[in-house]
Design an enzyme around this catalytic site. Structure first.
Site, PDB file in Angstrom:
ATOM      1  N   HIS A  33     -10.277  -5.407  -2.830  1.00  0.00           N
ATOM      2  CA  HIS A  33      -8.925  -5.719  -2.359  1.00  0.00           C
ATOM      3  C   HIS A  33      -8.936  -6.059  -0.887  1.00  0.00           C
ATOM      4  CE1 HIS A  33      -9.719  -1.392  -2.164  1.00  0.00           C
ATOM      5  NE2 HIS A  33      -8.981  -1.378  -1.063  1.00  0.00           N
ATOM      6  N   HIS A  66      -6.851  -5.788   2.525  1.00  0.00           N
ATOM      7  CA  HIS A  66      -5.739  -5.155   3.228  1.00  0.00           C
ATOM      8  C   HIS A  66      -5.157  -6.184   4.195  1.00  0.00           C
ATOM      9  CE1 HIS A  66      -6.767  -0.795   2.456  1.00  0.00           C
ATOM     10  NE2 HIS A  66      -7.953  -1.334   2.228  1.00  0.00           N
ATOM     11  N   ASP A 101       0.859  -1.190   0.000  1.00  0.00           N
ATOM     12  CA  ASP A 101       0.000   0.000   0.000  1.00  0.00           C
ATOM     13  C   ASP A 101       0.894   1.239   0.000  1.00  0.00           C
ATOM     14  OD1 ASP A 101      -3.197   0.552   1.165  1.00  0.00           O
ATOM     15  OD2 ASP A 101      -1.756   2.201   1.070  1.00  0.00           O
ATOM     16  N   ILE A 102       0.553   2.209  -0.821  1.00  0.00           N
ATOM     17  CA  ILE A 102       1.374   3.414  -0.978  1.00  0.00           C
ATOM     18  C   ILE A 102       1.349   4.281   0.285  1.00  0.00           C
ATOM     19  CG2 ILE A 102      -0.382   5.018  -1.880  1.00  0.00           C
ATOM     20  CD1 ILE A 102       1.627   5.786  -4.067  1.00  0.00           C
ATOM     21  N   ASN A 142     -12.694  -3.185   2.837  1.00  0.00           N
ATOM     22  CA  ASN A 142     -13.671  -2.104   2.937  1.00  0.00           C
ATOM     23  C   ASN A 142     -14.632  -2.298   1.762  1.00  0.00           C
ATOM     24  OD1 ASN A 142     -12.333  -0.977   5.162  1.00  0.00           O
ATOM     25  ND2 ASN A 142     -10.926   0.118   3.816  1.00  0.00           N
TER      26      ASN A 142
HETATM   27  P1  5GP Z   1      -9.702   1.351   0.346  1.00  0.00           P
HETATM   28  O1  5GP Z   1      -9.965   2.567   1.190  1.00  0.00           O
HETATM   29  O2  5GP Z   1     -10.316   1.455  -1.028  1.00  0.00           O
HETATM   30  O3  5GP Z   1     -10.056   0.074   1.044  1.00  0.00           O
HETATM   31  O4  5GP Z   1      -8.136   1.298   0.200  1.00  0.00           O
HETATM   32  C1  5GP Z   1      -7.442   1.789  -0.893  1.00  0.00           C
HETATM   33  C2  5GP Z   1      -5.981   1.723  -0.547  1.00  0.00           C
HETATM   34  O5  5GP Z   1      -5.237   1.885  -1.741  1.00  0.00           O
HETATM   35  C3  5GP Z   1      -5.506   2.822   0.419  1.00  0.00           C
HETATM   36  O6  5GP Z   1      -4.961   2.218   1.589  1.00  0.00           O
HETATM   37  C4  5GP Z   1      -4.471   3.581  -0.380  1.00  0.00           C
HETATM   38  O7  5GP Z   1      -3.360   3.988   0.377  1.00  0.00           O
HETATM   39  C5  5GP Z   1      -4.074   2.600  -1.473  1.00  0.00           C
HETATM   40  N1  5GP Z   1      -3.662   3.217  -2.714  1.00  0.00           N
HETATM   41  C6  5GP Z   1      -4.317   4.204  -3.396  1.00  0.00           C
HETATM   42  N2  5GP Z   1      -3.661   4.514  -4.525  1.00  0.00           N
HETATM   43  C7  5GP Z   1      -2.575   3.700  -4.568  1.00  0.00           C
HETATM   44  C8  5GP Z   1      -1.515   3.560  -5.520  1.00  0.00           C
HETATM   45  O8  5GP Z   1      -1.438   4.251  -6.536  1.00  0.00           O
HETATM   46  N3  5GP Z   1      -0.582   2.617  -5.242  1.00  0.00           N
HETATM   47  C9  5GP Z   1      -0.634   1.841  -4.119  1.00  0.00           C
HETATM   48  N4  5GP Z   1       0.348   0.948  -3.940  1.00  0.00           N
HETATM   49  N5  5GP Z   1      -1.613   1.948  -3.219  1.00  0.00           N
HETATM   50  C10 5GP Z   1      -2.578   2.879  -3.437  1.00  0.00           C
END
Ligand code: 5GP
Ligand code: ZN
Length: 133
Positions: free
Chosen positions: A99, A101, A30-31, A86
């Site tokens: 996805h 986590h 995760d970034i 989520n």
């Molecule tokens: P969500 O809130 O949709 O469950 O989580 C999305 C996750 O994707 C977040 O934790 C966010 O930091 C990660 N994320 C968003 N854009 C990127 C990206 O361009 N590269 C990577 N490696 N992670 C990302």
């Protein structure tokens, strides 16, 4: 999906630190990690959420999650980890490509659990009936 960030990562249009890859699955860092070693595990095919994903791919995904969890405990000093999806924006989903986590946890890391509540009289019985399979 043309504009999906994770589809772009799958296609190699956005770089990522890859942890695992096979024909159907990609895992990468995760970034913006909750803790070091925070990994996202995604199906290569675009599914928005748990309702959309094929059960066979979901089973393969969770098998990869399990293997990465072992690595995390062995190699990043974590004594446990949270596994989380989520599911939909109301639940905090920002990237609409399903996805997992995997979030490494350490004693005293200060991450807070979700606040919990109590059921009112009869509420648990009513809700259990509504969602019973
Ligand atoms: P969500 O809130 O949709 O469950 O989580 C999305 C996750 O994707 C977040 O934790 C966010 O930091 C990660 N994320 C968003 N854009 C990127 C990206 O361009 N590269 C990577 N490696 N992670 C990302
Ligand atoms: Zn996508």
């Amino acid at each position: 999906m043309d504009n999906c960030i994770f589809c772009k990562i799958v296609r190699g249009e956005i770089p990522s630190y890859k942890i695992y890859e096979d024909d159907n699955i990609l895992a990468f860092l995760d970034i913006a990690p909750v803790s070091p070693g925070h990994v996202l595990v995604v199906p290569k095919k675009h599914f928005k959420n748990m309702e959309e994903i094929d059960i066979e791919i979901l089973q393969d995904l969770i098998a990869v999650v399990k293997k990465i969890g072992i690595k995390i405990k062995e190699n990043v000093g974590a004594s446990g980890y949270n596994i989380c999806i989520n599911n939909d924006s109301v639940a905090g989903q920002v990237v609409p490509h399903l996805h997992f986590h995997i979030i490494p946890r350490k004693e005293g890391d200060g991450l807070m659990p979700w606040p919990q509540k109590e059921y009112s009289e009869g509420e648990a019985d009513e809700i259990a009936k509504k969602i019973k399979l």
